[in-house]
Design a protein around this motif. Sequence first.
Motif, PDB file in Angstrom:
ATOM      1  N   GLY A 160     -11.404   2.321   5.170  1.00 58.35           N
ATOM      2  CA  GLY A 160     -11.701   2.192   6.596  1.00 58.35           C
ATOM      3  C   GLY A 160     -10.614   2.708   7.519  1.00 58.35           C
ATOM      4  O   GLY A 160     -10.762   2.636   8.738  1.00 58.35           O
ATOM      5  N   ILE A 161      -9.540   3.195   6.951  1.00 62.87           N
ATOM      6  CA  ILE A 161      -8.490   3.855   7.736  1.00 62.87           C
ATOM      7  C   ILE A 161      -8.348   5.264   7.185  1.00 62.87           C
ATOM      8  O   ILE A 161      -8.174   5.446   5.976  1.00 62.87           O
ATOM      9  CB  ILE A 161      -7.131   3.135   7.645  1.00 62.87           C
ATOM     10  N   SER A 162      -8.433   6.253   8.048  1.00 57.62           N
ATOM     11  CA  SER A 162      -8.225   7.644   7.642  1.00 57.62           C
ATOM     12  C   SER A 162      -6.984   8.175   8.334  1.00 57.62           C
ATOM     13  O   SER A 162      -6.839   8.029   9.548  1.00 57.62           O
ATOM     14  CB  SER A 162      -9.432   8.511   8.017  1.00 57.62           C
ATOM     15  N   HIS A 163      -6.103   8.779   7.540  1.00 59.19           N
ATOM     16  CA  HIS A 163      -4.842   9.317   8.053  1.00 59.19           C
ATOM     17  C   HIS A 163      -4.856  10.827   7.841  1.00 59.19           C
ATOM     18  O   HIS A 163      -4.841  11.297   6.705  1.00 59.19           O
ATOM     19  CB  HIS A 163      -3.684   8.655   7.305  1.00 59.19           C
ATOM     20  N   PHE A 164      -4.915  11.562   8.947  1.00 61.07           N
ATOM     21  CA  PHE A 164      -4.978  13.018   8.908  1.00 61.07           C
ATOM     22  C   PHE A 164      -3.652  13.622   9.352  1.00 61.07           C
ATOM     23  O   PHE A 164      -3.008  13.119  10.270  1.00 61.07           O
ATOM     24  CB  PHE A 164      -6.053  13.534   9.881  1.00 61.07           C
TER      25      PHE A 164
ATOM     26  N   THR B 142       0.842  -1.190   0.000  1.00 59.74           N
ATOM     27  CA  THR B 142       0.000   0.000   0.000  1.00 59.74           C
ATOM     28  C   THR B 142       0.880   1.244   0.000  1.00 59.74           C
ATOM     29  O   THR B 142       1.749   1.399   0.854  1.00 59.74           O
ATOM     30  CB  THR B 142      -0.925   0.026   1.238  1.00 59.74           C
ATOM     31  N   VAL B 143       0.669   2.117  -0.963  1.00 64.06           N
ATOM     32  CA  VAL B 143       1.417   3.367  -1.047  1.00 64.06           C
ATOM     33  C   VAL B 143       0.787   4.345  -0.063  1.00 64.06           C
ATOM     34  O   VAL B 143      -0.417   4.599  -0.103  1.00 64.06           O
ATOM     35  CB  VAL B 143       1.385   3.941  -2.482  1.00 64.06           C
ATOM     36  N   VAL B 144       1.612   4.880   0.841  1.00 58.87           N
ATOM     37  CA  VAL B 144       1.119   5.759   1.903  1.00 58.87           C
ATOM     38  C   VAL B 144       1.902   7.070   1.879  1.00 58.87           C
ATOM     39  O   VAL B 144       2.881   7.241   2.592  1.00 58.87           O
ATOM     40  CB  VAL B 144       1.246   5.083   3.291  1.00 58.87           C
ATOM     41  N   PRO B 145       1.444   8.023   1.064  1.00 61.30           N
ATOM     42  CA  PRO B 145       2.100   9.334   1.072  1.00 61.30           C
ATOM     43  C   PRO B 145       1.703  10.115   2.316  1.00 61.30           C
ATOM     44  O   PRO B 145       0.645   9.872   2.910  1.00 61.30           O
ATOM     45  CB  PRO B 145       1.553  10.007  -0.195  1.00 61.30           C
ATOM     46  N   SER B 146       2.517  11.054   2.696  1.00 58.01           N
ATOM     47  CA  SER B 146       2.185  11.913   3.817  1.00 58.01           C
ATOM     48  C   SER B 146       1.002  12.797   3.436  1.00 58.01           C
ATOM     49  O   SER B 146       0.988  13.366   2.344  1.00 58.01           O
ATOM     50  CB  SER B 146       3.374  12.791   4.196  1.00 58.01           C
ATOM     51  N   PRO B 147       0.016  12.948   4.322  1.00 57.03           N
ATOM     52  CA  PRO B 147      -1.111  13.824   4.015  1.00 57.03           C
ATOM     53  C   PRO B 147      -0.868  15.284   4.385  1.00 57.03           C
ATOM     54  O   PRO B 147      -1.802  16.050   4.594  1.00 57.03           O
ATOM     55  CB  PRO B 147      -2.243  13.220   4.854  1.00 57.03           C
TER      56      PRO B 147
END
Length: 132
Positions: A70-74, A55-60
């Motif tokens: 179902g996962i929110s990254h703030f 899963t690609v997870v860039p900084s928000p």
Amino acid sequence: MKEYVLANIDETRNWARNFAQNLSAPCVVALHGDLGMGKSEIARTVIQTLRGADTVVPSPTFTIVQNYDGISHFDLYRIDDASELTEVGLEHAIANDITLIEWPEIAADVLPSDTIHVYITAYEDGRKIMIK
């Protein structure tokens, strides 16, 4: 309060993988710490543990929020006024998702009482994590 001392990034990632196994929606994790303490790395590892290592997870930082089924990254660093929190979907995420929040201080009034607060500080050459 639980406390962990982590010597390096590998130990931090291992800690985050284990931590992720105990999370289920809805829950809120508030990640506290200065710049460079590893908030984004912990969030990234939690998301990859729960949604797959690829899963690609860039900084928000600039988008404010990223969603992962179902996962929110703030990242609330750029939020100047608490009235903007509804606009970015924080209240909806809190009610429905595993919600990871970097720079949660501006949202203090809307965080549920059972929020998991993770405090990350420098310690020797690594990090100290305290969970409240």
